[in-house]
Design a protein around this motif. Structure first.
Motif, mmCIF file in Angstrom:
data_model
loop_
_atom_site.group_PDB
_atom_site.id
_atom_site.type_symbol
_atom_site.label_atom_id
_atom_site.label_comp_id
_atom_site.label_asym_id
_atom_site.label_seq_id
_atom_site.Cartn_x
_atom_site.Cartn_y
_atom_site.Cartn_z
ATOM 1 N N TYR A 99 -7.639 4.572 5.305
ATOM 2 C CA TYR A 99 -6.901 3.784 4.788
ATOM 3 C C TYR A 99 -5.722 3.759 5.374
ATOM 4 O O TYR A 99 -5.555 2.614 6.982
ATOM 5 C CB TYR A 99 -6.348 3.250 3.494
ATOM 6 C CG TYR A 99 -6.350 2.065 2.912
ATOM 7 C CD1 TYR A 99 -7.273 1.317 2.686
ATOM 8 C CD2 TYR A 99 -4.222 1.683 3.540
ATOM 9 C CE1 TYR A 99 -7.019 -0.330 2.363
ATOM 10 C CE2 TYR A 99 -4.598 -0.177 3.177
ATOM 11 C CZ TYR A 99 -5.384 -0.828 2.492
ATOM 12 O OH TYR A 99 -5.736 -1.603 1.742
ATOM 13 N N ALA B 179 0.634 -0.933 0.115
ATOM 14 C CA ALA B 179 0.018 0.436 -0.281
ATOM 15 C C ALA B 179 1.280 0.943 0.016
ATOM 16 O O ALA B 179 1.763 1.585 0.987
ATOM 17 C CB ALA B 179 -0.881 -0.216 1.052
ATOM 18 N N LEU C 152 -14.229 3.007 2.123
ATOM 19 C CA LEU C 152 -12.970 3.373 1.017
ATOM 20 C C LEU C 152 -13.563 3.946 -0.499
ATOM 21 O O LEU C 152 -12.908 4.335 -1.389
ATOM 22 C CB LEU C 152 -11.800 2.302 0.888
ATOM 23 C CG LEU C 152 -11.039 2.364 0.272
ATOM 24 C CD1 LEU C 152 -9.806 3.334 0.357
ATOM 25 C CD2 LEU C 152 -10.068 0.961 0.260
ATOM 26 N N ALA D 281 -7.807 0.254 8.191
ATOM 27 C CA ALA D 281 -7.254 -1.011 7.434
ATOM 28 C C ALA D 281 -5.665 -1.162 7.559
ATOM 29 O O ALA D 281 -5.661 -2.295 8.190
ATOM 30 C CB ALA D 281 -7.065 -0.892 5.823
ATOM 31 N N THR E 89 -5.338 2.000 -3.437
ATOM 32 C CA THR E 89 -5.908 1.554 -1.655
ATOM 33 C C THR E 89 -6.964 0.810 -1.868
ATOM 34 O O THR E 89 -6.689 -0.529 -1.911
ATOM 35 C CB THR E 89 -5.823 2.366 -0.799
ATOM 36 O OG1 THR E 89 -7.063 2.986 -0.694
ATOM 37 C CG2 THR E 89 -4.333 2.906 -0.368
ATOM 38 N N TRP F 58 -7.223 -3.316 -0.440
ATOM 39 C CA TRP F 58 -8.062 -4.137 -0.038
ATOM 40 C C TRP F 58 -8.710 -5.534 -0.578
ATOM 41 O O TRP F 58 -8.444 -6.423 -0.300
ATOM 42 C CB TRP F 58 -8.966 -3.427 0.351
ATOM 43 C CG TRP F 58 -10.118 -3.695 1.513
ATOM 44 C CD1 TRP F 58 -11.500 -3.846 1.385
ATOM 45 C CD2 TRP F 58 -10.025 -4.247 2.799
ATOM 46 N NE1 TRP F 58 -11.914 -4.313 2.644
ATOM 47 C CE2 TRP F 58 -11.026 -4.548 3.014
ATOM 48 C CE3 TRP F 58 -9.097 -3.683 4.168
ATOM 49 C CZ2 TRP F 58 -11.076 -4.832 4.840
ATOM 50 C CZ3 TRP F 58 -9.113 -4.658 5.031
ATOM 51 C CH2 TRP F 58 -10.210 -5.022 5.117
ATOM 52 N N HIS G 22 -14.346 -1.908 2.577
ATOM 53 C CA HIS G 22 -14.041 -1.319 1.088
ATOM 54 C C HIS G 22 -15.536 -0.228 0.877
ATOM 55 O O HIS G 22 -15.280 0.509 -0.225
ATOM 56 C CB HIS G 22 -14.860 -2.210 0.618
ATOM 57 C CG HIS G 22 -15.762 -3.101 0.045
ATOM 58 N ND1 HIS G 22 -16.203 -3.902 1.309
ATOM 59 C CD2 HIS G 22 -16.944 -2.654 -0.279
ATOM 60 C CE1 HIS G 22 -17.551 -4.651 1.234
ATOM 61 N NE2 HIS G 22 -17.317 -4.041 0.206
ATOM 62 N N VAL H 216 -8.777 9.865 1.598
ATOM 63 C CA VAL H 216 -8.789 8.446 1.748
ATOM 64 C C VAL H 216 -7.183 7.988 2.596
ATOM 65 O O VAL H 216 -7.067 6.759 3.586
ATOM 66 C CB VAL H 216 -8.070 7.675 0.138
ATOM 67 C CG1 VAL H 216 -7.855 6.680 -0.565
ATOM 68 C CG2 VAL H 216 -9.546 8.451 -0.627
#
Length: 278
Positions: free
Chosen positions: A160, A31, A144, A164, A191, A195, A141, A156
């Motif tokens: 994330y 990422a 996101l 995440a 990203t 995911w 998601h 974002v």
């Protein structure tokens, strides 16, 4: 820079470092990574110079100079990208994956659709295999994808990293004032691909051996002693379910690695020398 166009029409940009005749390895970033990220460049150069490897350092789709498939996020597409890259750069290559890139490399090897993979090195794939540490929401998601579609890149990055990756909010807030923030925003839309790779394996459930039984190529899993419990646990867990793998933990290494420490086990494993050969 070189590039190829995949059968699906995606342009993949890459740099080729030619060190000698010891084989080819493709670096698969995680990422927020991109091929000109300084540590990716350093590792590529060291593997070429010190281990005579040809190193392919590429931008995954949606990063750097590679094109993207906006709104379409499926790990199978990135496996197809790797297959096209292996074929275009000689037909046989090892994969070195970092973080979610390690997850992608392992899934490519498990897919059976990239016959040219010779070995895999997985550096700290972020599997979440229990509820003892951070566990991302399964429906992450939804938010996101919405933020990406609205091109809210700063949000974002923050979303994330905190939701995440489990990074503390104050730490992420401070990052806005660093020179890296611009690069983080540039790669933020990608990203969703990370995911797509990792989401099913970050739900706090044990890894199933059946999902990984087709990875028969020699595999080295690397973790760092300075990394968190989640990543060290993940490294042990994936090693335990792989048919042909070993795990090495380097005491002074972290998830933001010292390349001088990471390169020797990588190069020795890829060239079949010293204790890291399987």
């Amino acid at each position: 820079m070189e590039s190829i166009t995949t059968p699906a029409g995606i342009t993949l940009a890459f740099d080729r470092y030619v060190g000698g005749d010891a084989g080819t390895v493709i670096l698969v970033g995680g990422a927020f990574s991109y091929r000109t990220f300084p540590k990716m460049v350093e590792q590529a150069q060291k593997l070429a110079d010190e281990y005579r490897l040809t190193v392919i350092n590429y931008d995954r789709r949606g990063r750097g100079d590679s094109t993207d498939s906006p709104g379409v996020y499926d790990v199978e597409n990135e496996i197809d990208d790797i297959a096209a890259l292996v074929e275009a750069t000689g037909g046989a290559a090892a994969l070195f994956g970092w973080s979610s890139g390690a997850g992608l490399a392992l899934l490519a090897a498990a897919s059976g659709r990239v016959p040219g993979i010779t070995k895999v090195i997985a550096f700290e794939p972020p599997f979440v295999v229990n509820h003892e540490n951070f566990v991302p929401a399964a429906n992450l998601h939804v938010t996101l994808h919405k933020l990406i579609a609205e091109d809210r890149r700063a949000e974002v990055v923050k979303f994330y990293m905190t939701h995440a990756m489990g990074m503390p909010r104050p730490f992420v807030a401070v990052m806005r004032f660093t020179p890296f923030w611009k690069s983080l925003k540039a790669t933020a839309p990608a990203t969703a691909h990370d995911w797509a790779v990792m989401g099913d394996y970050m739900r706090g459930e044990p890894l199933r051996a059946a999902d990984w039984s087709d990875i028969t190529v020699p595999t080295l899993v690397i973790s760092g002693g300075k990394s968190g419990d989640l990543l060290r646990t993940a490294a042990r867990a994936i090693t335990a379910v792989l048919p042909n793998a070993q795990h090495v933990e380097l005491a002074k290494l972290s998830h933001n690695p010292n390349i001088a420490l990471l390169t020797p086990p990588t190069g020795e494993f890829l060239t079949g020398t010293a204790k890291y050969a399987i």
